[in-house]
Design a protein around this motif. Structure first.
Motif, PDB file in Angstrom:
ATOM      1  N   SER A 127       0.848  -1.187   0.000  1.00  0.00           N
ATOM      2  CA  SER A 127       0.000   0.000   0.000  1.00  0.00           C
ATOM      3  C   SER A 127       0.884   1.237   0.000  1.00  0.00           C
ATOM      4  O   SER A 127       2.052   1.183   0.396  1.00  0.00           O
ATOM      5  CB  SER A 127      -0.924  -0.001   1.219  1.00  0.00           C
ATOM      6  OG  SER A 127      -1.884  -1.014   1.111  1.00  0.00           O
ATOM      7  N   MET A 129       0.788  -1.103   8.005  1.00  0.00           N
ATOM      8  CA  MET A 129       0.525   0.330   7.910  1.00  0.00           C
ATOM      9  C   MET A 129      -0.619   0.758   8.820  1.00  0.00           C
ATOM     10  O   MET A 129      -1.408  -0.060   9.287  1.00  0.00           O
ATOM     11  CB  MET A 129       0.236   0.716   6.461  1.00  0.00           C
ATOM     12  CG  MET A 129       1.408   0.450   5.531  1.00  0.00           C
ATOM     13  SD  MET A 129       1.166   1.078   3.863  1.00  0.00           S
ATOM     14  CE  MET A 129       1.520   2.815   4.074  1.00  0.00           C
ATOM     15  N   ASN A 130      -0.681   2.046   9.082  1.00  0.00           N
ATOM     16  CA  ASN A 130      -1.681   2.635   9.965  1.00  0.00           C
ATOM     17  C   ASN A 130      -2.915   3.017   9.142  1.00  0.00           C
ATOM     18  O   ASN A 130      -2.829   3.852   8.246  1.00  0.00           O
ATOM     19  CB  ASN A 130      -1.085   3.877  10.644  1.00  0.00           C
ATOM     20  CG  ASN A 130      -1.825   4.241  11.904  1.00  0.00           C
ATOM     21  OD1 ASN A 130      -3.035   4.170  11.944  1.00  0.00           O
ATOM     22  ND2 ASN A 130      -1.071   4.651  12.921  1.00  0.00           N
ATOM     23  N   THR A 131      -4.057   2.379   9.447  1.00  0.00           N
ATOM     24  CA  THR A 131      -5.285   2.605   8.672  1.00  0.00           C
ATOM     25  C   THR A 131      -6.140   3.688   9.316  1.00  0.00           C
ATOM     26  O   THR A 131      -6.193   3.807  10.549  1.00  0.00           O
ATOM     27  CB  THR A 131      -6.106   1.307   8.587  1.00  0.00           C
ATOM     28  OG1 THR A 131      -5.274   0.268   8.074  1.00  0.00           O
ATOM     29  CG2 THR A 131      -7.310   1.469   7.675  1.00  0.00           C
ATOM     30  N   LYS A 133      -4.479   4.413   4.033  1.00  0.00           N
ATOM     31  CA  LYS A 133      -3.411   3.893   4.882  1.00  0.00           C
ATOM     32  C   LYS A 133      -2.246   4.876   4.961  1.00  0.00           C
ATOM     33  O   LYS A 133      -2.008   5.662   4.042  1.00  0.00           O
ATOM     34  CB  LYS A 133      -2.931   2.544   4.355  1.00  0.00           C
ATOM     35  CG  LYS A 133      -4.000   1.452   4.422  1.00  0.00           C
ATOM     36  CD  LYS A 133      -3.475   0.119   3.935  1.00  0.00           C
ATOM     37  CE  LYS A 133      -4.558  -0.948   3.980  1.00  0.00           C
ATOM     38  NZ  LYS A 133      -4.932  -1.301   5.351  1.00  0.00           N
ATOM     39  N   SER A 140       0.825  -3.631   3.547  1.00  0.00           N
ATOM     40  CA  SER A 140      -0.508  -3.173   3.941  1.00  0.00           C
ATOM     41  C   SER A 140      -0.831  -3.503   5.395  1.00  0.00           C
ATOM     42  O   SER A 140      -1.416  -2.694   6.114  1.00  0.00           O
ATOM     43  CB  SER A 140      -1.559  -3.799   3.020  1.00  0.00           C
ATOM     44  OG  SER A 140      -2.855  -3.365   3.364  1.00  0.00           O
ATOM     45  N   LYS A 192      -0.328  10.115   9.390  1.00  0.00           N
ATOM     46  CA  LYS A 192      -1.785  10.091   9.559  1.00  0.00           C
ATOM     47  C   LYS A 192      -2.288  11.419  10.113  1.00  0.00           C
ATOM     48  O   LYS A 192      -3.282  11.986   9.633  1.00  0.00           O
ATOM     49  CB  LYS A 192      -2.162   8.935  10.490  1.00  0.00           C
ATOM     50  CG  LYS A 192      -3.641   8.725  10.702  1.00  0.00           C
ATOM     51  CD  LYS A 192      -3.846   7.521  11.602  1.00  0.00           C
ATOM     52  CE  LYS A 192      -5.318   7.252  11.834  1.00  0.00           C
ATOM     53  NZ  LYS A 192      -5.526   6.065  12.697  1.00  0.00           N
ATOM     54  N   CYS A 232       1.369   5.159   1.315  1.00  0.00           N
ATOM     55  CA  CYS A 232       0.973   6.132   2.338  1.00  0.00           C
ATOM     56  C   CYS A 232       0.278   7.310   1.671  1.00  0.00           C
ATOM     57  O   CYS A 232       0.801   7.902   0.713  1.00  0.00           O
ATOM     58  CB  CYS A 232       2.207   6.601   3.112  1.00  0.00           C
ATOM     59  SG  CYS A 232       1.855   7.919   4.307  1.00  0.00           S
TER      60      CYS A 232
END
Length: 341
Positions: free
Chosen positions: A50, A64-66, A74, A61, A81, A52
């Motif tokens: 994924s 990563m921070n969703t 993501k 994926s 974020k 960023c």
């Protein structure tokens, strides 16, 4: 004999040679399979990558921070974020609203009576057993009363009726200990009305209705929404009322959906109001059908929409209909008339 033996040896020899070749071919085929599998795995790993949304850096994926709200964007870390939050907010809120509406306006299958297997009618035509916690239509209950040698047995589990108010509450608490949402819902009703040795306590009723809803009882959420609408044990808060009515509607409550239709009408959201009313009508709710009919006359609903809704309403009514339910309705109506005097 020698020829026969020779032929046999030749056959055996041929078998060994074939076996050897088969092993070579099998090994070759296995290598091909392993190569293909590795290729698929590598493609899967590529697909699992994924980007960023903030810095454009690629990453796995799963690592990563969703985005907590829309679950679709993501980030490589929490800092990215936070940095991207302002830019993402509009699209995020729009997607969250779309996901919410997908759930809110999703058609669900009706709950069935566990005995006759027909869709359950409305709440006033259903009995919830304090013994087994099953929702049973009054048709099956009436049929049991008419045919059983021992009157008033539970139509589902054949348990004798409770002998006192204390016995009823004891049974309900046993259901609650098993995680039965209808047990919480019934006890909430006792606290709301101050009956069956329970003092009237709206705070306790609301607490129990919330738990009932969390355990899958849509009626619990519906009643909690009513408490916020009517300021029963809580301050009036229509935002919370609508929130709990929406949860109830997602669980199949036609009463909650009818209320949501009215609230949307008050806001001038005719299209959303009609979606609620038509869904409740298709589920067999007459009051919602009458509103859809009136809106059709006024031009807010098309001829096709009204015709489709009317057909679906009639179909659901036919599915809920049975001779036993008709007899039960007539008998209980006569009983209500007699007990008024």
């Amino acid at each position: 004999m020698s020829t026969a033996v020779g032929n046999n040896n030749q056959y055996v020899g041929g078998s060994e040679e074939t076996t050897s070749n088969t092993k070579v071919n099998t090994s070759y085929a296995q290598n091909n399979i392993d190569t293909i599998t590795e290729g698929i795995d590598s493609i899967a790993m590529l697909d699992d990558k994924s980007t960023c949304a903030s810095c454009g850096k690629e990453g796995n994926s799963n690592d990563m921070n969703t985005c907590n709200k829309c679950k679709e964007v993501k980030y490589c870390n929490a800092a990215c974020k936070k940095k991207h939050r302002t830019k993402h907010k509009k699209a995020c809120d729009r997607r969250v609203a779309e996901l919410h509406d997908e759930q809110l306006f999703k058609e669900i299958e009706p709950e069935e009576c566990p005995i006759c297997m027909l869709p359950l009618p409305y709440a006033d035509q259903v009995t919830i057993g304090s013994c087994c916690g099953k929702r049973i239509c009054n048709g099956c209950r009436f049929a049991m009363e008419m045919t059983s040698e021992v009157k008033d047995l539970c139509a589902f589990c054949r348990t004798p009726p409770p002998i006192s108010d204390e016995d009823i509450t004891k049974r309900l608490k046993a259901l609650m200990n098993k995680g039965n949402g209808d047990g919480f819902y019934q006890l909430a009703g006792f606290y709301a009305r101050g009956m069956c040795v329970m003092p009237q306590d709206w705070n306790k009723a609301n607490e129990l209705n919330l738990k009932a809803g969390e355990l899958g009882c849509a009626d619990g959420y519906f009643n909690l929404g009513n408490s916020y609408s009517n300021a029963s044990g809580v301050e009036r808060d229509m935002k919370k009322a609508i929130y709990y009515w929406e949860l109830a509607a997602m669980g199949g409550s036609v009463y909650a959906r009818n209320n949501l239709g009215l609230e949307e009408l008050k806001k001038g959201n005719i299209h959303r109001a009609m979606k609620h009313y038509m869904m409740a009508a298709r589920a067999g709710y007459k009051k919602s059908l009458d509103i859809v009919k009136e809106c059709f006359i006024q031009g807010y609903v098309t001829k096709e929409e009204y015709a489709d809704t009317l057909r679906a309403y009639q179909k659901r009514q036919n599915e809920m209909k049975s001779d036993e339910r008709d007899k039960a309705k007539a008998a209980y109506r006569r009983f209500e008339v007699l007990t008024r005097f």
